[in-house]
Design an enzyme around this catalytic site. Structure first.
Site, short mmCIF file in Angstrom:
data_model
loop_
_atom_site.label_atom_id
_atom_site.label_comp_id
_atom_site.label_asym_id
_atom_site.label_seq_id
_atom_site.Cartn_x
_atom_site.Cartn_y
_atom_site.Cartn_z
N LYS A 253 82.64 80.76 35.30
CA LYS A 253 82.45 81.75 34.68
C LYS A 253 82.68 83.00 34.08
O LYS A 253 83.00 83.65 35.32
CB LYS A 253 80.54 82.02 35.06
N SER B 163 72.26 80.48 31.00
CA SER B 163 73.39 81.38 29.90
C SER B 163 74.97 81.06 30.11
O SER B 163 76.10 81.10 30.41
CB SER B 163 73.66 82.92 30.62
N SER C 8 69.49 80.00 34.17
CA SER C 8 71.14 79.93 33.82
C SER C 8 72.39 78.55 34.70
O SER C 8 73.22 78.15 33.92
CB SER C 8 71.50 81.21 33.92
#
Lengths: 95, 485
Positions: free
Chosen positions: B76, B151, B175
């Site tokens: 990420k 997310s 997330s």
């Protein structure tokens, strides 16, 4: 409680975010619906509850106040939008 | 050999160890997959040349004793990577090149893996659908109109599409677990303090935790083992000895007590979610676990509490983006204050601005007691609910999300309906507990749904074991057609 446009402009000033006049209306609507949701908490009586300040069963560690790296000015300045050799540069503050 | 990327991380590691595939072959296969999957928009940055170099170095001098020998991994774009652009999905960090490596990524590289690229995510991890990223929406490989969750949406999409053998995300209110549920993959949010936060772009520091996202429970145990551990650079890192989660993985759950909280329901919840929960209960019961009804009475207050605590912390954390030391600086602005205001207005997207304003307001003079202090008190009650329940049970089983993946654009005009997506995941962050989402079935449209296992503080091994036993008996198979290539 409800937030009006003036209040939102004031909060935006505190947060150092300029808000377009055209967007204030929709922002007011969104924030009011969020606060309406948040204010469900008022249903609860919390007079005798201690606020939670840490979810860990340990206190924060502190370290000795010593320099552990240093001499990395170039690395620190590398990402600055504007600099001269040794400093970050900002718009003129003092006349 | 058939497709070398369409396998679990554990199988891939075995193939490398037994020299069925070299690190270079593996890396090339992922590069090819990524290049043909541009439609998914899962990557912000790719580091192919560096990855191929790393693979070559590994193949020249392999060390097969490592946990992740010669394994390429995409992560990420919230983890700072040395000399590789790190954006947090924001325009304000569009030109930010860290001069340091986050502890978590460093741990992964120390175990033999290397970087394949940086994955798209909601801006500053604020979002549940990966629609707030400055770098565009990410598409769910399950369907071309579907969000991948958020997310960590780039992470879930890339994993499900075989663009990385495993990945890592961060979880502040769901997330990791919600995108895992939306893509038929496994995601674990560890106990607060188990994985170092050092070098992760901060959102809400008392809630943020990094964790693994993988195809199987075994993979999840391998990744957690590699990434976790004490770090003196994070003042909330727990000082304890590292666990061997993968070696200690067991599928015997006989006699374990599983709590079923009656509050984990919402109005209009699709009946498939309920049916799946029933299926989950039955599987665990058949494996010898004991189901116990429990009550977590303050569950409905978790989201309102979260939407005070998280924005408050975010407004403080994001005060650092002022256009002076790094990141974007507006060309407008006559004086210093105006430069700040324009920089932040142009650099942040709408959702981030909304949350900064909420946070600034709830912390402002005259409102602190009514909002922030109130929320910290309710947070205490939520934690106490869990503490009380865990005196008589080993773990809790709930649905991960109230629905399967929704359509792009479906919820963008109504922030509260978007926030409601995290209703089952947020309480765990407020209480600092570990929880994993595991794929359990599909709804009537064929879209994956997950179940969540919540554990006691630092009891990751137990929820992994329950997940391991569940996975073997659930019969879920992620049927994703590669429509994008």
């Amino acid at each position: 409680m409800s937030l009006d446009k003036e209040k939102i402009k004031h909060v935006a000033k505190l947060a150092r975010i300029s808000v377009d006049e055209a967007k204030v209306e929709s922002l007011t609507k969104d924030l009011n619906s969020i606060f309406k949701f948040i204010e469900q908490l008022n249903e609860l009586n919390t007079d005798k509850v201690e606020p939670l300040t840490s979810i860990l069963n340990q206190s924060l560690r502190s370290r000795k106040d010593e320099i552990s790296d240093g001499k990395i000015r170039e690395k620190i300045l590398k990402n600055s939008p504007k600099e001269n050799e040794e400093f970050f540069v900002v718009p003129k503050v003092v006349e | 050999m058939a497709d070398i990327t369409n396998q679990s991380l554990n199988e891939i590691i075995e193939n490398v160890k037994t020299k069925k595939v070299s690190s270079t072959e593996l890396t090339k296969a992922y590069v090819k997959n990524i290049e043909s999957a541009k439609k998914l928009n899962a990557f912000v940055t790719t580091t192919f040349d560096q990855a191929l170099n790393n693979a070559k170095q590994f193949d020249n001098k392999p060390n097969f004793d490592q946990l992740l020998p010669g394994i390429p991994l995409a992560v990420k774009d919230l983890f700072c990577t040395e000399n590789i652009k790190t954006t947090a999905g924001s325009n304000i960090l569009n030109n930010f090149i860290p001069s340091y490596e986050s502890t978590i990524t460093k741990n992964l590289w120390d175990h033999g893996s290397f970087l394949l690229g940086k994955l798209n995510c909601d801006e500053f991890a604020m979002g549940s659908s990966n629609e707030t990223s400055y770098y565009g929406n990410v598409i769910n490989p399950v369907g071309d109109q579907l969000v991948p969750g958020g997310s960590s949406g780039g992470s879930s999409s890339a994993l499900a599409a075989d663009l990385t053998p495993a990945t890592i995300g961060t979880d502040t209110g769901g997330s990791i677990r919600q995108p895992a549920s939306f893509t038929g993959t496994v995601g674990l949010k560890p106990t607060y303090g188990l994985c170092s936060r050092w070098g992760i772009v901060a959102f809400a520091s008392s809630l943020d935790q990094a964790g693994p996202m993988t195809k199987t429970i075994k993979d999840c145990a391998i990744m957690l083992e590699a990434m976790s551990g004490f770090d003196e650079k994070d003042s909330t890192s727990i000082n304890k000895k590292n666990e061997q989660y993968s070696k200690n993985l067991k599928d015997n759950i006989k006699g374990l007590k599983i709590g079923i909280p009656k509050e984990y329901r919402v109005d209009n919840m699709p009946k498939e979610v309920d049916e799946l929960w029933e299926k989950g209960k039955k599987i665990l019961k058949d494996l010898g676990a004991q189901l116990i009804d429990i009550s977590l009475p303050h569950t409905k207050y978790a989201l309102p509490t979260y939407y005070i605590v998280a924005p408050a912390e975010a407004s403080s954390n994001l005060a650092r983006y002022d256009g002076v030391r790094y990141g974007y600086r507006s060309k407008q602005g006559k004086d210093l204050i105006e430069m700040y205001e324009k920089t932040r207005s142009e650099g942040f997207g709408d959702e981030v601005k909304r949350r900064i304003l909420i946070g600034t307001y709830v912390l402002s003079s005259g409102y602190y007691d009514a909002y922030y202090l109130k929320a910290q008190k309710v947070r205490q009650l939520i934690k106490k609910d869990f503490d009380d329940s865990f005196k008589k049970i080993d773990a809790i089983l709930t649905p991960s999300t109230p629905s399967s993946a929704f359509k792009i654009g479906e919820k963008t005009n109504d922030p509260v309906s978007m926030y409601l997506n995290d209703i089952f995941t947020v309480p765990v962050n407020l209480a600092g507990l570990p929880a994993l989402s595991m794929p359990a079935g599909v709804d009537k449209q064929g879209h994956p749904l997950g179940l969540q296992l919540i554990g006691k503080t630092l009891d990751e091994q137990k929820i992994l074991n329950i997940g391991y036993a569940f996975e073997k008996n659930c019969g879920f198979k992620n049927e994703i057609k590669k429509w994008w290539s």
